[in-house]
Design an enzyme around this catalytic site. Structure first.
Site, PDB file in Angstrom:
ATOM      1  N   ASP A  51       7.587  10.766  -4.692  1.00 27.95           N
ATOM      2  CA  ASP A  51       7.222   9.492  -4.085  1.00 27.95           C
ATOM      3  C   ASP A  51       8.460   8.617  -3.966  1.00 27.95           C
ATOM      4  OD1 ASP A  51       5.634   7.518  -2.994  1.00 27.95           O
ATOM      5  OD2 ASP A  51       4.261   7.380  -4.689  1.00 27.95           O
ATOM      6  N   ALA A 106      10.251   4.506  -3.838  1.00 28.99           N
ATOM      7  CA  ALA A 106      10.230   3.303  -4.666  1.00 28.99           C
ATOM      8  C   ALA A 106      10.982   2.200  -3.941  1.00 28.99           C
ATOM      9  CB  ALA A 106      10.847   3.558  -6.037  1.00 28.99           C
ATOM     10  N   ASP A 107      10.667   0.963  -4.328  1.00 29.90           N
ATOM     11  CA  ASP A 107      11.335  -0.200  -3.745  1.00 29.90           C
ATOM     12  C   ASP A 107      12.512  -0.660  -4.595  1.00 29.90           C
ATOM     13  OD1 ASP A 107       9.323  -0.501  -1.621  1.00 29.90           O
ATOM     14  OD2 ASP A 107       7.995  -0.996  -3.279  1.00 29.90           O
ATOM     15  N   THR A 149       4.007   7.989  -0.529  1.00 29.34           N
ATOM     16  CA  THR A 149       3.854   7.170   0.660  1.00 29.34           C
ATOM     17  C   THR A 149       5.142   6.388   0.892  1.00 29.34           C
ATOM     18  OG1 THR A 149       1.465   6.949   0.349  1.00 29.34           O
ATOM     19  CG2 THR A 149       2.536   5.257   1.677  1.00 29.34           C
ATOM     20  N   THR A 152      10.798   7.117   2.841  1.00 24.81           N
ATOM     21  CA  THR A 152      11.592   8.223   2.289  1.00 24.81           C
ATOM     22  C   THR A 152      10.705   9.405   1.933  1.00 24.81           C
ATOM     23  OG1 THR A 152      13.114   6.570   1.384  1.00 24.81           O
ATOM     24  CG2 THR A 152      13.378   8.823   0.628  1.00 24.81           C
ATOM     25  N   GLU A 173      -0.880   5.440  -5.685  1.00 25.64           N
ATOM     26  CA  GLU A 173       0.360   6.067  -6.150  1.00 25.64           C
ATOM     27  C   GLU A 173       0.380   6.170  -7.675  1.00 25.64           C
ATOM     28  OE1 GLU A 173       3.459   4.748  -2.598  1.00 25.64           O
ATOM     29  OE2 GLU A 173       3.139   3.406  -4.288  1.00 25.64           O
ATOM     30  N   GLY A 204       5.616  -1.375  -1.859  1.00 23.47           N
ATOM     31  CA  GLY A 204       6.024  -2.033  -0.620  1.00 23.47           C
ATOM     32  C   GLY A 204       5.182  -1.602   0.567  1.00 23.47           C
ATOM     33  N   GLY A 205       4.689  -0.364   0.517  1.00 23.32           N
ATOM     34  CA  GLY A 205       3.828   0.137   1.580  1.00 23.32           C
ATOM     35  C   GLY A 205       2.357  -0.148   1.353  1.00 23.32           C
TER      36      GLY A 205
END
Length: 224
Positions: free
Chosen positions: A80, A82-83, A25, A28, A102, A95-96
């Protein structure tokens, strides 16, 4: 956005016919999913499990075949975003708002590939906001327990309303001034009454595809 697109599309090349894939999610991972959808239309035979309702909607729109955990107890690969990513591939995610799903999907994956642009690279996780998913009931008391661990929290909002996750929980974006041992912090948060999960993904990523001005750079987990 170009760096994100490059990273997302490059990672999608790791998906081979017959694989069972976790779809991440975020901005990116979006490019990975779009590329997977394009390849599926060209005949790529895979099944996938999405990490959020948002990703599920996109996957269905693109015609990507979806499965579930009862049918598919293990995944070959999850891609996936990442922040934050450290040099030894410790991550902050969420962050989402999809951090619980996840982590569930990543936990049953033989391999986890992270896709980011180079703005998400950090030397350490100290001072960065870590999403902590909490049960709405008595969340204020959970927040005080997190304060006792040294965290400064902000209740996440969206459009002036409290943000609610796909699992009907709240998120406390929490800053710890010093994160010396991410694994220990993740453990202490997990043991905190009222906490569902944290956005600390410790020793879970195998590789990271990083979009840069010079193209995509791959970084492997130390020891691989």
């Amino acid at each position: 956005m170009e760096k994100k697109r490059m990273a997302g599309e490059e990672a999608a090349k790791r998906i081979q016919p017959g694989m069972k894939v976790g779809l991440g999610t975020g901005s990116t991972a979006y490019y990975t999913i779009v590329e997977v959808g394009r390849r599926v239309k060209e005949g790529l035979d895979i099944v996938a499990i999405p990490t959020s309702r948002e990703t599920e909607r996109l996957a269905r729109e693109l015609g990507i075949p979806l499965t579930d955990f009862r049918t598919c107890p293990r995944l070959d690969l999850t891609i996936d975003g990442a922040d934050a990513v450290t040099p030894d591939l410790q991550l902050i995610k969420g962050g989402g708002g999809a951090l619980l799903r996840e982590k569930l999907v990543a936990s049953i994956s033989d391999e986890l590939i992270i896709v980011v642009d180079d703005s998400k690279l950090y030397d350490h996780l100290s001072g960065l906001a870590i999403p902590v998913e909490v049960v709405p009931f008595a969340w204020e008391t959970t927040a005080r327990r997190i304060e006792a661990l040294g965290g400064r929290w902000t209740l996440r909002e969206r459009d002036g309303e409290v943000f609610v996750t796909d699992n009907h929980n709240y998120i406390l974006d929490t800053v710890f001034d010093e994160v010396v041992d991410p694994a220990d912090l993740a453990r202490r948060l997990k043991l905190t009454t009222g906490v569902v999960e944290s956005g600390l993904f410790v020793d879970m990523a195998n590789e990271v595809a990083i979009g840069t001005d010079d193209g995509v750079i791959w970084r492997k987990k130390p020891g691989i």
